[in-house]
Scaffold this active site. Structure first.
Site, PDB file in Angstrom:
ATOM      1  N   GLN A 164       5.103  46.543  63.069  1.00 13.54           N
ATOM      2  CA  GLN A 164       6.412  46.972  62.607  1.00 13.54           C
ATOM      3  C   GLN A 164       7.420  45.830  62.708  1.00 13.54           C
ATOM      4  OE1 GLN A 164       6.852  50.921  63.960  1.00 13.54           O
ATOM      5  NE2 GLN A 164       8.976  51.105  63.348  1.00 13.54           N
TER       6      GLN A 164
ATOM      7  N   SER B 114       0.241  45.382  67.666  1.00 14.55           N
ATOM      8  CA  SER B 114       0.734  46.758  67.796  1.00 14.55           C
ATOM      9  C   SER B 114       0.184  47.637  66.670  1.00 14.55           C
ATOM     10  CB  SER B 114       2.256  46.767  67.842  1.00 14.55           C
ATOM     11  OG  SER B 114       2.753  48.033  68.189  1.00 14.55           O
ATOM     12  N   LEU B 115       1.035  48.093  65.760  1.00 16.49           N
ATOM     13  CA  LEU B 115       0.563  48.888  64.611  1.00 16.49           C
ATOM     14  C   LEU B 115      -0.571  48.174  63.871  1.00 16.49           C
ATOM     15  CD1 LEU B 115       0.775  51.006  62.240  1.00 16.49           C
ATOM     16  CD2 LEU B 115       2.464  49.452  61.261  1.00 16.49           C
TER      17      LEU B 115
ATOM     18  N   ARG C 254       1.475  58.767  64.578  1.00 19.76           N
ATOM     19  CA  ARG C 254       1.891  57.841  65.649  1.00 19.76           C
ATOM     20  C   ARG C 254       3.379  57.525  65.519  1.00 19.76           C
ATOM     21  NH1 ARG C 254       2.146  52.018  66.160  1.00 19.76           N
ATOM     22  NH2 ARG C 254       1.387  51.224  68.166  1.00 19.76           N
TER      23      ARG C 254
ATOM     24  N   HIS D 283       6.186  50.635  73.426  1.00 17.10           N
ATOM     25  CA  HIS D 283       5.361  49.988  74.456  1.00 17.10           C
ATOM     26  C   HIS D 283       6.002  50.072  75.844  1.00 17.10           C
ATOM     27  CE1 HIS D 283       2.526  48.653  71.453  1.00 17.10           C
ATOM     28  NE2 HIS D 283       3.536  48.205  70.742  1.00 17.10           N
TER      29      HIS D 283
ATOM     30  N   GLN E  30      -2.413  51.502  74.418  1.00 17.52           N
ATOM     31  CA  GLN E  30      -1.553  50.506  73.777  1.00 17.52           C
ATOM     32  C   GLN E  30      -0.152  51.035  73.494  1.00 17.52           C
ATOM     33  OE1 GLN E  30      -0.468  50.246  70.057  1.00 17.52           O
ATOM     34  NE2 GLN E  30      -1.780  48.573  69.359  1.00 17.52           N
TER      35      GLN E  30
END
Length: 296
Positions: free
Chosen positions: A9, A90-91, A115, A196, A245
């Site tokens: 993102q 991440s994503l 998500r 996170h 994560q």
């Protein structure tokens, strides 16, 4: 060995992927598949003119995954570049896993839409925040964070760039302290939530329930995951790390060092933008990071 890295993102832009889709319109079917799977007009969002609509987390995540996945197919099918190793920020880890055949493209799109939704719902607006720290090493940052109960390192992006996440007021105080400790620059980030961090733990619990319904397969490439910064092959371990994560640190520096350690010589960023290309350069220039869009 070649590695593909997929952005997260923040790399999204209106019109992303246009250059590939104009040249190879057959890839538009993946936008249609993604849109149908979540009942959202992703094509309209990505190629429209409402940037705020694209930046809604539940829209950003499936949009970015879809365009990055199209770029992955373009790299393999049109450029004949095939990875030995994949990782995502991440994503982007979800795109890496879809490319590696751990889960289907359609399942990946559905799950990242959820998500995004769960992450947005996890923490009331204004409660959480994130901040970037430039020019202070991770040890000094961790030392400062011992004074705060509700903040942790969200992204260890490069030796010079670290992002913290958690309670907004605590993040603001921590950033002031980081400046006093010698950080070259601190920036409070304009984000929709404390990604996170433990403040988004409700999203982690909901995603665990969703992932329990999906069968993961053994990856066809080596996968380095954010949570462990290790090569993971066991489908259940991959699933477990993917859940962790959400509240855990994106260990990007260690992930790139792991690539080098296992013999990667070239890294391609597969997705819009060049954020990861810049980060990899700061971690290890010898990996010759390059956007797949720059390959002729």
């Amino acid at each position: 060995m070649i590695a593909f890295v997929f952005p997260g993102q923040g790399s999204q832009t209106l019109g992303m992927g246009k250059e590939i889709l104009e040249k190879y319109p057959e890839y538009e079917k993946y936008l249609d598949i993604a849109s149908e799977s979540i009942s959202v007009d992703l094509k309209g969002i990505i190629f429209g003119d409402d940037e705020q609509l694209l930046t809604l987390t539940e829209n950003t995540q499936p949009s970015l995954l879809t365009i990055s996945y199209i770029m992955y197919l373009y790299a393999i099918e049109k450029l004949n570049i095939v990875p030995d190793v994949v990782a995502g920020h991440s994503l982007g880890e979800w795109t890496a896993l879809a490319g590696a055949g751990v889960l289907s493209f359609e399942d990946a799109v559905k799950l990242v839409r959820l998500r995004g939704k769960y992450m947005s719902e996890a923490c009331p607006p204004g409660v959480g925040g994130m901040g970037a720290i430039i020019g202070l090493d991770i040890e000094k940052i961790n030392e400062v964070l011992k004074e705060f109960e509700n903040i942790n390192v969200a992204n260890h992006n490069s030796p010079e760039q670290i992002v913290i996440s958690g309670d907004k007021k605590e993040v603001q105080k921590a950033l002031e302290l980081m400046k006093e400790k010698g950080a070259k620059k601190v920036v409070e980030l304009n984000v929709s939530g404390p990604f996170h961090s433990k403040l988004v733990a409700p999203a982690q619990e909901k995603m665990a329930d969703e992932l329990a319904k999906i069968e993961f397969k053994t990856p066809k490439y080596k996968v380095i995951q954010n949570y462990s910064a290790e090569v993971e092959e066991d489908p259940e371990k991959i699933k477990e790390n993917l859940i962790k994560q959400i509240t855990g640190t994106v260990r990007w520096v260690e992930s790139i060092k792991k690539m080098k350690e296992i013999g990667v010589e070239k890294v391609y960023e597969v997705g819009p933008g060049k954020v990861l290309t810049g980060l990899v350069k700061r971690i290890d220039k010898t990996l010759q990071p390059q956007s797949i869009l720059k390959v002729k």
